[in-house]
Design a protein around this motif. Structure first.
Motif, PDB file in Angstrom:
ATOM      1  N   ASP A 160     -36.657 -35.860  -5.447  1.00 55.56           N
ATOM      2  CA  ASP A 160     -37.695 -35.336  -4.555  1.00 55.56           C
ATOM      3  C   ASP A 160     -38.172 -33.996  -5.126  1.00 55.56           C
ATOM      4  O   ASP A 160     -37.638 -32.936  -4.813  1.00 55.56           O
ATOM      5  CB  ASP A 160     -37.136 -35.153  -3.142  1.00 55.56           C
ATOM      6  CG  ASP A 160     -38.234 -34.884  -2.115  1.00 55.56           C
ATOM      7  OD1 ASP A 160     -39.284 -34.326  -2.507  1.00 55.56           O
ATOM      8  OD2 ASP A 160     -38.050 -35.214  -0.931  1.00 55.56           O
ATOM      9  N   ASP A 161     -39.200 -34.050  -5.977  1.00 57.08           N
ATOM     10  CA  ASP A 161     -39.698 -32.847  -6.642  1.00 57.08           C
ATOM     11  C   ASP A 161     -40.265 -31.839  -5.653  1.00 57.08           C
ATOM     12  O   ASP A 161     -40.140 -30.624  -5.848  1.00 57.08           O
ATOM     13  CB  ASP A 161     -40.776 -33.228  -7.665  1.00 57.08           C
ATOM     14  CG  ASP A 161     -40.210 -33.978  -8.858  1.00 57.08           C
ATOM     15  OD1 ASP A 161     -39.435 -33.380  -9.615  1.00 57.08           O
ATOM     16  OD2 ASP A 161     -40.539 -35.163  -9.030  1.00 57.08           O
ATOM     17  N   ARG A 162     -40.918 -32.308  -4.609  1.00 52.59           N
ATOM     18  CA  ARG A 162     -41.497 -31.401  -3.617  1.00 52.59           C
ATOM     19  C   ARG A 162     -40.394 -30.621  -2.907  1.00 52.59           C
ATOM     20  O   ARG A 162     -40.484 -29.390  -2.764  1.00 52.59           O
ATOM     21  CB  ARG A 162     -42.323 -32.196  -2.606  1.00 52.59           C
ATOM     22  CG  ARG A 162     -43.496 -32.980  -3.212  1.00 52.59           C
ATOM     23  CD  ARG A 162     -44.277 -33.677  -2.109  1.00 52.59           C
ATOM     24  NE  ARG A 162     -45.350 -34.519  -2.626  1.00 52.59           N
ATOM     25  CZ  ARG A 162     -45.234 -35.813  -2.895  1.00 52.59           C
ATOM     26  NH1 ARG A 162     -44.055 -36.427  -2.695  1.00 52.59           N
ATOM     27  NH2 ARG A 162     -46.262 -36.510  -3.347  1.00 52.59           N
ATOM     28  N   LEU A 167     -36.907 -25.692  -1.981  1.00 53.66           N
ATOM     29  CA  LEU A 167     -35.573 -25.076  -2.014  1.00 53.66           C
ATOM     30  C   LEU A 167     -35.574 -23.826  -2.885  1.00 53.66           C
ATOM     31  O   LEU A 167     -35.015 -22.784  -2.502  1.00 53.66           O
ATOM     32  CB  LEU A 167     -34.550 -26.073  -2.565  1.00 53.66           C
ATOM     33  CG  LEU A 167     -34.057 -27.185  -1.649  1.00 53.66           C
ATOM     34  CD1 LEU A 167     -33.208 -28.172  -2.443  1.00 53.66           C
ATOM     35  CD2 LEU A 167     -33.262 -26.614  -0.481  1.00 53.66           C
ATOM     36  N   ALA A 168     -36.196 -23.916  -4.049  1.00 54.49           N
ATOM     37  CA  ALA A 168     -36.206 -22.783  -4.967  1.00 54.49           C
ATOM     38  C   ALA A 168     -37.005 -21.610  -4.403  1.00 54.49           C
ATOM     39  O   ALA A 168     -36.585 -20.451  -4.504  1.00 54.49           O
ATOM     40  CB  ALA A 168     -36.785 -23.216  -6.316  1.00 54.49           C
ATOM     41  N   VAL A 169     -38.169 -21.904  -3.817  1.00 55.81           N
ATOM     42  CA  VAL A 169     -38.983 -20.835  -3.230  1.00 55.81           C
ATOM     43  C   VAL A 169     -38.224 -20.163  -2.091  1.00 55.81           C
ATOM     44  O   VAL A 169     -38.209 -18.919  -1.978  1.00 55.81           O
ATOM     45  CB  VAL A 169     -40.333 -21.382  -2.726  1.00 55.81           C
ATOM     46  CG1 VAL A 169     -41.064 -20.313  -1.901  1.00 55.81           C
ATOM     47  CG2 VAL A 169     -41.203 -21.826  -3.892  1.00 55.81           C
ATOM     48  N   ALA A 170     -37.581 -20.956  -1.241  1.00 53.08           N
ATOM     49  CA  ALA A 170     -36.834 -20.389  -0.120  1.00 53.08           C
ATOM     50  C   ALA A 170     -35.734 -19.455  -0.623  1.00 53.08           C
ATOM     51  O   ALA A 170     -35.528 -18.356  -0.073  1.00 53.08           O
ATOM     52  CB  ALA A 170     -36.230 -21.504   0.725  1.00 53.08           C
ATOM     53  N   THR A 201     -46.412 -25.560  -0.777  1.00 53.62           N
ATOM     54  CA  THR A 201     -45.877 -25.616   0.586  1.00 53.62           C
ATOM     55  C   THR A 201     -44.853 -24.515   0.811  1.00 53.62           C
ATOM     56  O   THR A 201     -44.873 -23.826   1.841  1.00 53.62           O
ATOM     57  CB  THR A 201     -45.232 -26.990   0.843  1.00 53.62           C
ATOM     58  OG1 THR A 201     -46.211 -28.012   0.671  1.00 53.62           O
ATOM     59  CG2 THR A 201     -44.666 -27.068   2.253  1.00 53.62           C
ATOM     60  N   GLY A 202     -43.947 -24.335  -0.139  1.00 51.01           N
ATOM     61  CA  GLY A 202     -42.926 -23.299   0.000  1.00 51.01           C
ATOM     62  C   GLY A 202     -43.514 -21.905   0.047  1.00 51.01           C
ATOM     63  O   GLY A 202     -43.073 -21.058   0.848  1.00 51.01           O
ATOM     64  N   MET A 203     -44.500 -21.639  -0.781  1.00 58.05           N
ATOM     65  CA  MET A 203     -45.112 -20.303  -0.813  1.00 58.05           C
ATOM     66  C   MET A 203     -45.867 -20.015   0.485  1.00 58.05           C
ATOM     67  O   MET A 203     -45.898 -18.872   0.956  1.00 58.05           O
ATOM     68  CB  MET A 203     -46.047 -20.201  -2.010  1.00 58.05           C
ATOM     69  CG  MET A 203     -45.341 -20.294  -3.365  1.00 58.05           C
ATOM     70  SD  MET A 203     -44.323 -18.845  -3.752  1.00 58.05           S
ATOM     71  CE  MET A 203     -45.590 -17.746  -4.425  1.00 58.05           C
ATOM     72  N   GLN A 204     -46.472 -21.058   1.059  1.00 61.50           N
ATOM     73  CA  GLN A 204     -47.170 -20.864   2.328  1.00 61.50           C
ATOM     74  C   GLN A 204     -46.167 -20.648   3.455  1.00 61.50           C
ATOM     75  O   GLN A 204     -46.342 -19.757   4.300  1.00 61.50           O
ATOM     76  CB  GLN A 204     -48.049 -22.088   2.619  1.00 61.50           C
ATOM     77  CG  GLN A 204     -49.124 -21.866   3.679  1.00 61.50           C
ATOM     78  CD  GLN A 204     -48.569 -21.904   5.096  1.00 61.50           C
ATOM     79  OE1 GLN A 204     -47.655 -22.671   5.390  1.00 61.50           O
ATOM     80  NE2 GLN A 204     -49.109 -21.053   5.970  1.00 61.50           N
ATOM     81  N   GLU A 205     -45.096 -21.424   3.461  1.00 59.22           N
ATOM     82  CA  GLU A 205     -44.100 -21.331   4.526  1.00 59.22           C
ATOM     83  C   GLU A 205     -43.354 -20.001   4.499  1.00 59.22           C
ATOM     84  O   GLU A 205     -43.112 -19.399   5.555  1.00 59.22           O
ATOM     85  CB  GLU A 205     -43.089 -22.467   4.401  1.00 59.22           C
ATOM     86  CG  GLU A 205     -43.644 -23.846   4.726  1.00 59.22           C
ATOM     87  CD  GLU A 205     -42.629 -24.944   4.479  1.00 59.22           C
ATOM     88  OE1 GLU A 205     -42.857 -26.070   4.941  1.00 59.22           O
ATOM     89  OE2 GLU A 205     -41.594 -24.666   3.808  1.00 59.22           O
ATOM     90  N   THR A 288     -29.199 -20.376 -12.486  1.00 63.31           N
ATOM     91  CA  THR A 288     -29.485 -20.943 -11.175  1.00 63.31           C
ATOM     92  C   THR A 288     -30.486 -22.076 -11.396  1.00 63.31           C
ATOM     93  O   THR A 288     -31.480 -21.910 -12.101  1.00 63.31           O
ATOM     94  CB  THR A 288     -30.097 -19.892 -10.235  1.00 63.31           C
ATOM     95  OG1 THR A 288     -29.113 -18.886  -9.955  1.00 63.31           O
ATOM     96  CG2 THR A 288     -30.556 -20.527  -8.927  1.00 63.31           C
ATOM     97  N   THR A 289     -30.226 -23.241 -10.803  1.00 64.86           N
ATOM     98  CA  THR A 289     -31.075 -24.395 -11.104  1.00 64.86           C
ATOM     99  C   THR A 289     -31.078 -25.392  -9.961  1.00 64.86           C
ATOM    100  O   THR A 289     -30.293 -25.282  -9.015  1.00 64.86           O
ATOM    101  CB  THR A 289     -30.591 -25.073 -12.402  1.00 64.86           C
ATOM    102  OG1 THR A 289     -31.535 -26.057 -12.824  1.00 64.86           O
ATOM    103  CG2 THR A 289     -29.230 -25.725 -12.214  1.00 64.86           C
ATOM    104  N   ILE A 290     -32.004 -26.345 -10.057  1.00 68.41           N
ATOM    105  CA  ILE A 290     -32.048 -27.459  -9.125  1.00 68.41           C
ATOM    106  C   ILE A 290     -31.343 -28.643  -9.777  1.00 68.41           C
ATOM    107  O   ILE A 290     -31.726 -29.086 -10.854  1.00 68.41           O
ATOM    108  CB  ILE A 290     -33.504 -27.844  -8.786  1.00 68.41           C
ATOM    109  CG1 ILE A 290     -34.233 -26.676  -8.112  1.00 68.41           C
ATOM    110  CG2 ILE A 290     -33.520 -29.084  -7.894  1.00 68.41           C
ATOM    111  CD1 ILE A 290     -33.724 -26.314  -6.741  1.00 68.41           C
ATOM    112  N   ARG A 291     -30.304 -29.134  -9.133  1.00 63.00           N
ATOM    113  CA  ARG A 291     -29.509 -30.212  -9.713  1.00 63.00           C
ATOM    114  C   ARG A 291     -30.090 -31.569  -9.329  1.00 63.00           C
ATOM    115  O   ARG A 291     -30.233 -31.897  -8.146  1.00 63.00           O
ATOM    116  CB  ARG A 291     -28.073 -30.125  -9.235  1.00 63.00           C
ATOM    117  CG  ARG A 291     -27.181 -31.301  -9.666  1.00 63.00           C
ATOM    118  CD  ARG A 291     -25.789 -31.146  -9.113  1.00 63.00           C
ATOM    119  NE  ARG A 291     -25.111 -29.999  -9.705  1.00 63.00           N
ATOM    120  CZ  ARG A 291     -24.043 -29.394  -9.175  1.00 63.00           C
ATOM    121  NH1 ARG A 291     -23.558 -29.832  -8.017  1.00 63.00           N
ATOM    122  NH2 ARG A 291     -23.488 -28.359  -9.782  1.00 63.00           N
TER     123      ARG A 291
END
Length: 345
Positions: A160-162, A167-170, A201-205, A288-291
């Motif tokens: 789920d790329d979105r 997650l990273a932006v948060a 989406t993350g930047m807006q939220e 730090t990364t997305i697994r």
């Protein structure tokens, strides 16, 4: 003989041409189809053709192996296939080497029972998808990993790329970063488009930025260390204090870009990767990364292919896997008051 072929074909639910291919031991016939024809022969009292030894090959077509994610995924799928009695054949695309179409033709000519495509032309929104339709015509089952296309009838397996970008932006927003950049590959690829959507989406939220404001913080480059270095350099010029990358290799390039400007990671610039490739926990600093759930994705890709090969195909849909944020040493608190890094403009 024509009547016999017609009887067998009707009983097995296949064409007379397919029956002929099975009787002649031709390659490229799906395992399930072959078994249906042989069962029909038994039911009708016909003698089966001499047993031919088949290697039960399954092709795995991947991009270059410079990115550790691809060999890790190939290893998982290869082990899963071996446990089921199949022989995996790894076919790798390299710059200036064989194309996906050439590798596909080679595998089909060698009589593979099925093919898994990883990050192939199916992920390119500008590519002609009729090549996959031809595989259906040849009765070659296949599964596609990373990059969904509604124009292709096949099982897809994707992270789920979105959600990954959100997650990273948060994470970075919680650390106090207000100027976050995204380094990705060419925009024509589906995973890139989805990452950008999740980033927006993350930047807006979390930061209240509009889509237009966020778009200025997206840099397209190559999926490589050098590509990440170039994209990160441009984002540093834009005053970003944190850089999210579409792969761990790009993230290592971002670290190099920061250090080339006399900046420290994570003191001046925070960096987030994507994949959680083997050994990435031992870089300097640990990344730090997305697994991506490699084992689960690889196993499901193989399971779906085996079902396709057995003649009982799974839903022609996309199996989407939730990624995981792994926090290590390349991210830290952002500069106070949105202060830009000293190496930026």
């Amino acid at each position: 003989m024509t009547m016999r072929l017609a009887d067998i074909a009707a009983r097995a639910g296949v064409s007379k041409a397919t029956v002929s291919r099975v009787l002649n031991g031709a390659r490229g016939v799906a395992v399930g189809t072959r078994d249906s024809v042989l069962t029909a022969l038994d039911a009708l009292g016909y003698e089966q053709p001499p047993r031919q030894r088949r290697a039960e090959l399954v092709g795995l077509i991947t991009p270059e192996l410079d990115n550790p994610f691809f060999p890790a995924l190939a290893e998982v799928m290869g082990q899963a296939l071996t446990r089921q009695g199949y022989t995996p054949v790894l076919a790798t695309q390299t710059p200036g080497g064989s194309t996906e179409d050439e590798l596909t033709e080679m595998l089909v000519n060698h009589g593979v029972s099925g093919i898994v495509f990883v990050s192939g032309l199916h992920a390119d929104t500008t590519a002609d998808t009729r090549r996959y339709g031809r595989l259906h015509e040849q009765h070659v089952p296949f599964v596609l990993v990373n990059g969904f296309s509604p124009r292709i009838e096949a099982p897809f397996v994707s992270p789920d790329d979105r959600a990954a970008m959100r997650l990273a932006v948060a994470h970075l927003a919680e650390l106090g970063h207000e100027r976050i950049g995204l380094a990705v590959g060419p925009e024509r690829f589906v995973p890139v488009q989805r990452k950008i959507e999740g980033f927006r989406t993350g930047m807006q939220e979390h930061l209240g930025l509009s889509a237009q404001e966020t778009q200025e913080l997206v840099q397209h480059s190559l999926f490589s260390l050098e590509g990440g270095q170039a994209a990160a350099s441009a984002l540093i010029d834009l005053g970003c204090t944190a850089v999210m990358c579409a792969s761990d290799m790009m993230a290592l390039g971002a670290v190099r870009a920061a250090r080339g400007r006399g900046l420290t990671v994570p003191g001046d610039i925070s960096v987030v990767g994507f994949d959680d490739s083997p050994l990435i926990a031992f870089t300097d600093p640990p990344l730090t990364t997305i697994r991506q759930p490699v084992k689960a994705m690889g196993q499901v890709a193989v399971d779906a292919l085996l079902e396709e090969m057995s003649g009982t195909p799974p839903p022609r849909t996309e199996f989407v896997f939730m990624p995981e944020l792994v926090v290590r040493g390349s991210t830290a608190a952002g500069p106070r008051g949105g202060q830009r890094p000293a190496g930026g403009r």
